[in-house]
Motif scaffolding. Structure first.
Motif, PDB file in Angstrom:
ATOM      1  N   MET A   1      88.385   6.213 -22.052  1.00  0.00           N
ATOM      2  CA  MET A   1      89.342   5.033 -21.895  1.00  0.00           C
ATOM      3  C   MET A   1      88.622   3.910 -21.186  1.00  0.00           C
ATOM      4  O   MET A   1      87.724   3.944 -20.209  1.00  0.00           O
ATOM      5  N   SER A   2      88.964   2.409 -21.527  1.00  0.00           N
ATOM      6  CA  SER A   2      88.271   1.467 -20.768  1.00  0.00           C
ATOM      7  C   SER A   2      88.898   1.079 -19.510  1.00  0.00           C
ATOM      8  O   SER A   2      90.107   1.580 -19.238  1.00  0.00           O
ATOM      9  N   ASN A   3      88.101   0.472 -18.604  1.00  0.00           N
ATOM     10  CA  ASN A   3      88.797   0.154 -17.133  1.00  0.00           C
ATOM     11  C   ASN A   3      89.717  -1.052 -17.328  1.00  0.00           C
ATOM     12  O   ASN A   3      89.475  -1.812 -18.167  1.00  0.00           O
ATOM     13  N   ARG A   4      90.662  -1.104 -16.353  1.00  0.00           N
ATOM     14  CA  ARG A   4      91.608  -2.325 -16.416  1.00  0.00           C
ATOM     15  C   ARG A   4      91.630  -3.018 -15.133  1.00  0.00           C
ATOM     16  O   ARG A   4      91.878  -2.462 -14.095  1.00  0.00           O
ATOM     17  N   ILE A   5      90.933  -4.132 -15.183  1.00  0.00           N
ATOM     18  CA  ILE A   5      90.329  -4.914 -14.139  1.00  0.00           C
ATOM     19  C   ILE A   5      91.086  -6.404 -14.092  1.00  0.00           C
ATOM     20  O   ILE A   5      90.765  -7.045 -14.865  1.00  0.00           O
ATOM     21  N   GLU A  19      85.372   5.869 -15.903  1.00  0.00           N
ATOM     22  CA  GLU A  19      86.382   5.181 -17.040  1.00  0.00           C
ATOM     23  C   GLU A  19      87.861   5.319 -16.649  1.00  0.00           C
ATOM     24  O   GLU A  19      88.126   6.001 -15.584  1.00  0.00           O
ATOM     25  N   ASP A  20      88.730   4.390 -17.318  1.00  0.00           N
ATOM     26  CA  ASP A  20      90.197   4.844 -17.284  1.00  0.00           C
ATOM     27  C   ASP A  20      90.583   4.252 -15.596  1.00  0.00           C
ATOM     28  O   ASP A  20      91.700   4.936 -15.118  1.00  0.00           O
ATOM     29  N   ASN A  21      89.951   3.362 -15.029  1.00  0.00           N
ATOM     30  CA  ASN A  21      90.205   2.938 -13.767  1.00  0.00           C
ATOM     31  C   ASN A  21      90.864   1.811 -13.749  1.00  0.00           C
ATOM     32  O   ASN A  21      90.750   0.899 -14.570  1.00  0.00           O
ATOM     33  N   VAL A  22      91.927   1.498 -12.831  1.00  0.00           N
ATOM     34  CA  VAL A  22      92.708   0.443 -12.556  1.00  0.00           C
ATOM     35  C   VAL A  22      92.293  -0.374 -11.398  1.00  0.00           C
ATOM     36  O   VAL A  22      92.333   0.262 -10.296  1.00  0.00           O
ATOM     37  N   VAL A  23      92.051  -1.730 -11.416  1.00  0.00           N
ATOM     38  CA  VAL A  23      91.488  -2.427 -10.417  1.00  0.00           C
ATOM     39  C   VAL A  23      92.604  -3.575 -10.029  1.00  0.00           C
ATOM     40  O   VAL A  23      92.607  -4.244 -11.189  1.00  0.00           O
ATOM     41  N   GLY A  24      93.226  -3.719  -9.105  1.00  0.00           N
ATOM     42  CA  GLY A  24      94.302  -4.596  -8.832  1.00  0.00           C
ATOM     43  C   GLY A  24      93.997  -6.168  -8.684  1.00  0.00           C
ATOM     44  O   GLY A  24      92.759  -6.201  -8.364  1.00  0.00           O
ATOM     45  N   PRO A  25      94.903  -6.800  -8.417  1.00  0.00           N
ATOM     46  CA  PRO A  25      94.662  -8.336  -7.909  1.00  0.00           C
ATOM     47  C   PRO A  25      93.876  -8.574  -6.642  1.00  0.00           C
ATOM     48  O   PRO A  25      94.292  -7.837  -5.770  1.00  0.00           O
ATOM     49  N   GLY A  38      89.434   7.451 -13.664  1.00  0.00           N
ATOM     50  CA  GLY A  38      90.947   7.607 -13.559  1.00  0.00           C
ATOM     51  C   GLY A  38      91.536   7.341 -12.083  1.00  0.00           C
ATOM     52  O   GLY A  38      92.622   7.739 -11.526  1.00  0.00           O
ATOM     53  N   ASN A  39      90.703   6.467 -11.440  1.00  0.00           N
ATOM     54  CA  ASN A  39      91.437   6.018 -10.211  1.00  0.00           C
ATOM     55  C   ASN A  39      92.315   4.728 -10.396  1.00  0.00           C
ATOM     56  O   ASN A  39      92.100   3.896 -11.109  1.00  0.00           O
ATOM     57  N   TRP A  40      93.179   4.693  -9.370  1.00  0.00           N
ATOM     58  CA  TRP A  40      94.254   3.464  -9.298  1.00  0.00           C
ATOM     59  C   TRP A  40      93.889   2.658  -7.952  1.00  0.00           C
ATOM     60  O   TRP A  40      94.177   3.335  -6.861  1.00  0.00           O
ATOM     61  N   ILE A  41      93.563   1.827  -8.061  1.00  0.00           N
ATOM     62  CA  ILE A  41      93.046   0.925  -6.956  1.00  0.00           C
ATOM     63  C   ILE A  41      93.907  -0.259  -7.177  1.00  0.00           C
ATOM     64  O   ILE A  41      93.818  -1.054  -7.865  1.00  0.00           O
ATOM     65  N   GLY A  42      94.716  -0.287  -5.921  1.00  0.00           N
ATOM     66  CA  GLY A  42      95.758  -1.352  -5.881  1.00  0.00           C
ATOM     67  C   GLY A  42      95.201  -2.754  -5.524  1.00  0.00           C
ATOM     68  O   GLY A  42      94.006  -3.090  -5.298  1.00  0.00           O
ATOM     69  N   SER A  81      87.235  10.829  -8.511  1.00  0.00           N
ATOM     70  CA  SER A  81      88.119  10.497  -9.525  1.00  0.00           C
ATOM     71  C   SER A  81      89.561  10.597  -9.301  1.00  0.00           C
ATOM     72  O   SER A  81      89.890  11.606  -8.292  1.00  0.00           O
ATOM     73  N   ARG A  82      90.378  10.228  -9.958  1.00  0.00           N
ATOM     74  CA  ARG A  82      91.949  10.325  -9.934  1.00  0.00           C
ATOM     75  C   ARG A  82      92.425  10.229  -8.511  1.00  0.00           C
ATOM     76  O   ARG A  82      93.587  10.773  -8.132  1.00  0.00           O
ATOM     77  N   ASN A  83      91.725   9.355  -7.822  1.00  0.00           N
ATOM     78  CA  ASN A  83      92.475   8.978  -6.453  1.00  0.00           C
ATOM     79  C   ASN A  83      93.404   7.586  -6.628  1.00  0.00           C
ATOM     80  O   ASN A  83      93.395   6.983  -7.664  1.00  0.00           O
ATOM     81  N   ARG A  84      94.425   7.585  -5.671  1.00  0.00           N
ATOM     82  CA  ARG A  84      95.481   6.287  -5.521  1.00  0.00           C
ATOM     83  C   ARG A  84      95.006   5.822  -4.475  1.00  0.00           C
ATOM     84  O   ARG A  84      95.143   6.407  -3.348  1.00  0.00           O
ATOM     85  N   VAL A  85      94.609   4.552  -4.489  1.00  0.00           N
ATOM     86  CA  VAL A  85      93.950   3.759  -3.296  1.00  0.00           C
ATOM     87  C   VAL A  85      95.180   2.626  -3.430  1.00  0.00           C
ATOM     88  O   VAL A  85      94.810   1.674  -4.035  1.00  0.00           O
TER      89      VAL A  85
END
Length: 243
Positions: A1-5, A19-25, A38-42, A81-85
């Motif tokens: 899956m693509s990253n959401r930046i 892949e599949d990382n979320v990078v927040g504002p 698969g990391n969620w980076i707030g 991978s798969r961290n919640r930051v």
């Protein structure tokens, strides 16, 4: 899956994303850095900014590509991978080794991982935890809210550090440390039981965990469930002058 930046995030040159990382504002990630899947980076997270050393250069890594020279660009950051930051977490690049965060960790709001730190898998770093440089936090460790680690501190696998504690010396594997300065008060029996150990096995390991005796013989370690046997052997074999 693509990253959401998020469009306000800044991803500098020399940053490799899986892949599949979320990078927040308003998050800033500076190279050299390598981040897994698969990391969620707030929001408002900073990763890869220079270590806090007066004598080291502070390049604007979000503007200019790194040259690849560790003496000028630092040794960078590697995250699994798969961290919640969570929001406002900061991770500094290394000065003599790569600052490394493992996989499946939970880094709560405002925690700080300083330059040259090594962090294992499955850790929990609570809000406002601050580490000094060169610390080593082993797999499964849990640092409570507002804990402070002096530079070069080692926290063993499965250890728990109480909130507000000031850690100035090594915290052993699967022990509990609290206070200022932090002192070991017991064995993390809950953590061991969650890994599948019964009361008899925990009792047999107790003297070793408390630093009073050597590991029990008779093949007990080889019979430990899951990856616990490998982790215990690695902790026992670690260099005592790690830093």
């Amino acid at each position: 899956m693509s990253n959401r930046i998020h469009p306000t995030a800044v991803i500098g040159e020399g940053v490799e994303l899986g892949e599949d990382n979320v990078v927040g504002p308003y998050t800033v990630i500076v190279g050299p850095a390598r981040i897994g899947d698969g990391n969620w980076i707030g929001p408002h997270v900073t990763i890869g900014t220079p270590g806090e050393d007066r004598n080291r250069p502070h390049p604007a890594g979000w503007d200019t590509a790194p040259t690849g020279d560790p003496d000028h660009d630092g040794h960078g950051v590697v995250i699994g991978s798969r961290n919640r930051v969570r929001e406002y977490v900061s991770v500094h690049q290394g000065t003599w080794r790569t600052t490394t965060l493992g996989s499946d960790g939970y880094y709560l709001r405002g925690s700080h991982l300083a330059h040259d730190c090594l962090v294992g898998d499955g850790v929990t770093i609570a809000s406002n935890v601050v580490t000094g440089g060169h610390c080593h936090i082993w797999d499964g460790a849990n640092l409570g809210m507002g804990a402070v680690l002096h530079q070069r501190v080692v926290v063993g696998p499965g250890a728990m550090v109480g909130m507000g504690s000031a850690v100035r010396r090594e915290v052993g594997a699967f022990t509990i440390a609290v206070g200022n300065p932090a002192r070991v008060t017991g064995v993390n029996q809950v953590g061991l039981s969650r890994r599948g150990l019964d009361e008899e096995t925990i009792e047999a390991l107790g003297p070793w965990l408390k630093g009073k005796e050597a590991l029990p013989d008779g093949g007990l370690v080889d019979r430990l469930p899951g990856d616990l046997s490998t982790l215990v052997k690695a902790w026992e074999a670690r260099p005592r002058d790690e830093h």
